[in-house]
Design an enzyme around this catalytic site. Structure first.
Site, PDB file in Angstrom:
ATOM      1  CG  HIS A  95      28.280  46.164  18.475  1.00 57.75           C
ATOM      2  ND1 HIS A  95      27.030  45.849  18.962  1.00 57.75           N
ATOM      3  CD2 HIS A  95      28.665  45.095  17.716  1.00 57.75           C
ATOM      4  CE1 HIS A  95      26.690  44.649  18.538  1.00 57.75           C
ATOM      5  NE2 HIS A  95      27.650  44.168  17.779  1.00 57.75           N
TER       6      HIS A  95
ATOM      7  NE  ARG B  26      36.177  55.343  27.970  1.00 54.60           N
ATOM      8  CZ  ARG B  26      35.225  55.447  27.060  1.00 54.60           C
ATOM      9  NH1 ARG B  26      34.692  56.639  26.832  1.00 54.60           N
ATOM     10  NH2 ARG B  26      34.794  54.404  26.383  1.00 54.60           N
TER      11      ARG B  26
END
Length: 658
Positions: free
Chosen positions: A235, A292
């Site tokens: 991942h 972000r």
């Protein structure tokens, strides 16, 4: 616009922000830990202040100290980069209380998206499609097991406050759930200080596609198209590209609208990324929103011609977005790979050490390198082992793929083990080249992507031998009869040079000629000569054919690079230097890197099978399981749970079965 900003981060993102600030005439303040005292971002900034010891929790994550430095230096704003404090709600609140601009979204948006579970509920209200799953507050292991069983396997356990692949596991069977849950919770608590998880249906053969969004204080929200981040390992994104292969205009518009709706639902301001999972039918589902800038933002910059850090600064200063949605367009294709100090052949274990040689492609309109290190810097065990992000752009995807393969062959790194060979095989893999891939590609093709080490080509042996001979010549006294001509007091001007590559040791007969040498390897003769340069470059001729190589010396080892040879390593064998040595095998298993013992999985004295998990070591916020090398018995563990261990430390005493 701001006069001075503080960068509360390190590595390539800190260097990236400094570069944009310089162009805009903004002064920068860097913070650093004791381990980063000589780091590249420290050297580039206008000012630099130490904020604590090497461990991030004692330096980069100490919000009070960061704000104290901003006040003391007169910084008007703080850019948090990504990671560390970038999505920390309390830090954003503390900045506001100190009258310092946090270059990021409003506190409310961070709060709304900070919990993956709460974010899913909010997105459902906004009409954004969701993957079936459990996102509740009840974290009782038995209930979580029941929910996973009800959803149906495979399921994905994911840290609710997580990111970057940490605290995440795919579970294929109900009987494996409890162990996977415990591991996720430990990793989540260590990485994010929060062990809560959510559970989702794990879609088979999905793509990971994310949309870059931007909002300003005037209420305008736009998207800057998509990035495909499907090539992942555990991942963790490995390769990213923009635009996504096979993306239709209709699906792009639908995903862009969903991402903008998601951002508007939380009153979003600044840079953000809305991440979707896309199934085989093309249906897409919301996964999470990162409040972000993302590591992979350069591919978006390359296809749009925009500087997203500049956009962040302008929006944070109250200015409107530089462009409207209609003014944004895609031009060409960009691909990014993450060059890490890690050993793909050893389970992708991080590699630490000094970058004795760092050769990267030359930057141009087609090639960009974002890095936080330079030759001579150290990759330490304290932070993410990224060396650089390598980004290429061209008019089309096939041409960009070709450029990336060429650029990777020009990466020449000595001092740590890097993942260059793995990346080169990945970007040239037929499934990736043809655009027929999903998030499971690396896992399925790991044996092909990390093949057994191949024997070095004969040319590599010849270049290594030539480099060794030229180095010997350079070290010898010019007035000595040993210089250049192989003079001997007795006998012909001939010697034997012994080299070791992998497990293969070969002897090369060296005959000294008027100009250069004649090398005989397995009965084949080759006339060689060349010129050695201080930067490792080797200009050679092999039987009259020119050959340009980089040969870097690391003690007794020679690292050989050409356009066709990527980092063949040879050890110069000196029989006299190693006389009398003998290897002493012992019954201990050693730590592959510095880390912390987080779990002991075997019982002392109880027989185990080969491959059985013995203990779990946490290093660089990732868990690594130490397994039994053969059937046998653990006689003792050297360290208790929670103990820090050094790289190479003996972890346990293991006795193999007879």
């Amino acid at each position: 616009m701001f006069d001075k900003i503080l960068i509360a981060n390190r590595g390539e993102i800190a260097c990236r922000v400094i570069k944009t600030c310089r162009r805009l005439g903004i002064r920068t303040v860097a913070v650093f830990s004791e381990a980063d005292r000589h780091a590249r971002h420290v050297r580039l900034a206008d000012e630099a202040i130490c904020v604590g010891p090497a461990a991030a929790r004692e330096s980069y994550l100490v919000a009070e100290r960061i704000i104290e430095v901003a006040r003391a230096t007169g910084a008007q704003a703080i850019h948090p980069g990504y990671g560390f404090l970038s999505e920390n709600e309390a830090f954003a609140e503390a900045c506001a209380a100190a009258d310092i601009v946090f270059i990021g979204p409003p506190v409310a948006a961070i709060h709304a998206m900070g919990s993956k579970s709460a974010a899913k509920a909010l997105m459902a209200q906004a009409g954004v499609p969701l993957v079936p799953g459990y996102h509740g507050d009840d974290q009782t292991p038995a209930l979580l097991q029941q929910q996973a069983d009800a959803i149906g396997y495979p399921v994905l356990i994911k840290a609710s406050a997580g990111g970057g692949g940490k605290g995440m596991r795919v579970v294929e069977r109900s009987e494996d759930f409890a162990a996977a849950l415990a591991s996720c919770q430990r990793e989540a608590a260590s990485s994010f200080g929060d062990d809560r998880v959510l559970i989702e249906k794990y879609l088979l053969e999905p793509r990971h596609v994310e949309i870059q969004v931007f909002g300003d204080t005037q209420g305008t929200v736009v998207h800057l198209f998509e990035r495909d981040c499907s090539l992942q390992r555990r991942h963790q994104k490995v390769v990213e590209e923009a635009p996504a292969p096979g993306m239709s205009a209709e699906r792009r518009a639908a995903m862009g609208k969903a991402a903008v709706d998601a951002a508007r639902a939380v009153g979003y301001v600044g840079a953000g990324t809305v991440e979707f999972i896309v199934d085989r039918s093309g249906a897409f589902f919301f996964m999470e929103m990162n409040t972000r800038l993302q590591v992979e933002h350069p591919v978006t910059e390359m296809i749009t011609g925009q500087d997203l850090v500049e956009w962040q600064l302008r929006v944070a200063a109250g200015q409107p977005l530089p462009l409207t949605q209609d003014e944004l367009a895609i031009h060409g294709h960009a691909i990014e790979v993450r060059v890490y100090a890690e050993d793909a052949d050893a389970g992708f274990l991080p590699s630490i050490g000094r970058l004795q040689h760092l050769g990267m492609p030359r930057e141009s309109a087609h090639v960009r390198i974002d890095t936080g290190v330079e030759q001579g810097d150290e990759i330490t065990p304290y932070y993410d082992p990224m060396i650089a992000k390598l980004i290429v752009w061209d008019e089309s995807r096939p041409r960009a793929l070709q450029r990336m393969a060429q650029a990777l062959m020009q990466c020449r790194i000595v001092g740590v083990t890097a993942n260059i060979g793995f990346l080169e095989r990945l970007v040239t893999h037929p499934a990736f080249v043809e655009g027929q891939f999903d998030t499971g590609l690396i896992g399925r093709q790991l044996a092909q992507l990390c093949p057994p080490t191949q024997a070095a080509a004969e040319t590599a042996w010849q270049l290594a031998a030539l480099a060794q001979l030229l180095d010997e010549q350079a070290r010898s006294d010019v007035a000595s009869p040993w210089h250049a001509d192989g003079w001997r007091m007795n006998g012909a001007q001939t010697r034997t040079l012994t080299l070791l590559n992998g497990g293969e040791e070969r002897s090369i007969q060296v005959d000294y000629a008027a100009q250069g040498y004649v090398l005989t390897l397995d009965g084949r003769r080759c006339a060689v000569r060349g010129e050695r340069r201080d930067d490792g470059q080797l200009l050679a001729e092999l039987d009259g054919q020119p050959q340009f190589a980089t040969v870097v010396r690391d003690g007794e080892r020679l690292h050989v690079f050409t356009d066709a040879i990527h980092g063949a390593v040879f050890t110069v064998i000196d029989p006299l230097a190693h006389a009398g040595e003998d290897s002493d095998a012992h019954g201990g298993l050693v730590s592959p890197m510095p880390g912390k013992i987080v779990a002991l999985l075997a019982e002392v004295g109880v027989p185990v099978d080969k491959g059985a998990p013995l203990l779990v070591l946490e290093a660089m916020k990732m868990e690594h399981t130490i397994t039994a090398p053969s059937a046998g018995v653990v006689r003792s563990f050297r360290y208790p749970v929670g103990e820090q261990v050094a790289g190479g430390a003996e972890l346990l005493e293991f006795e193999a079965s007879a």
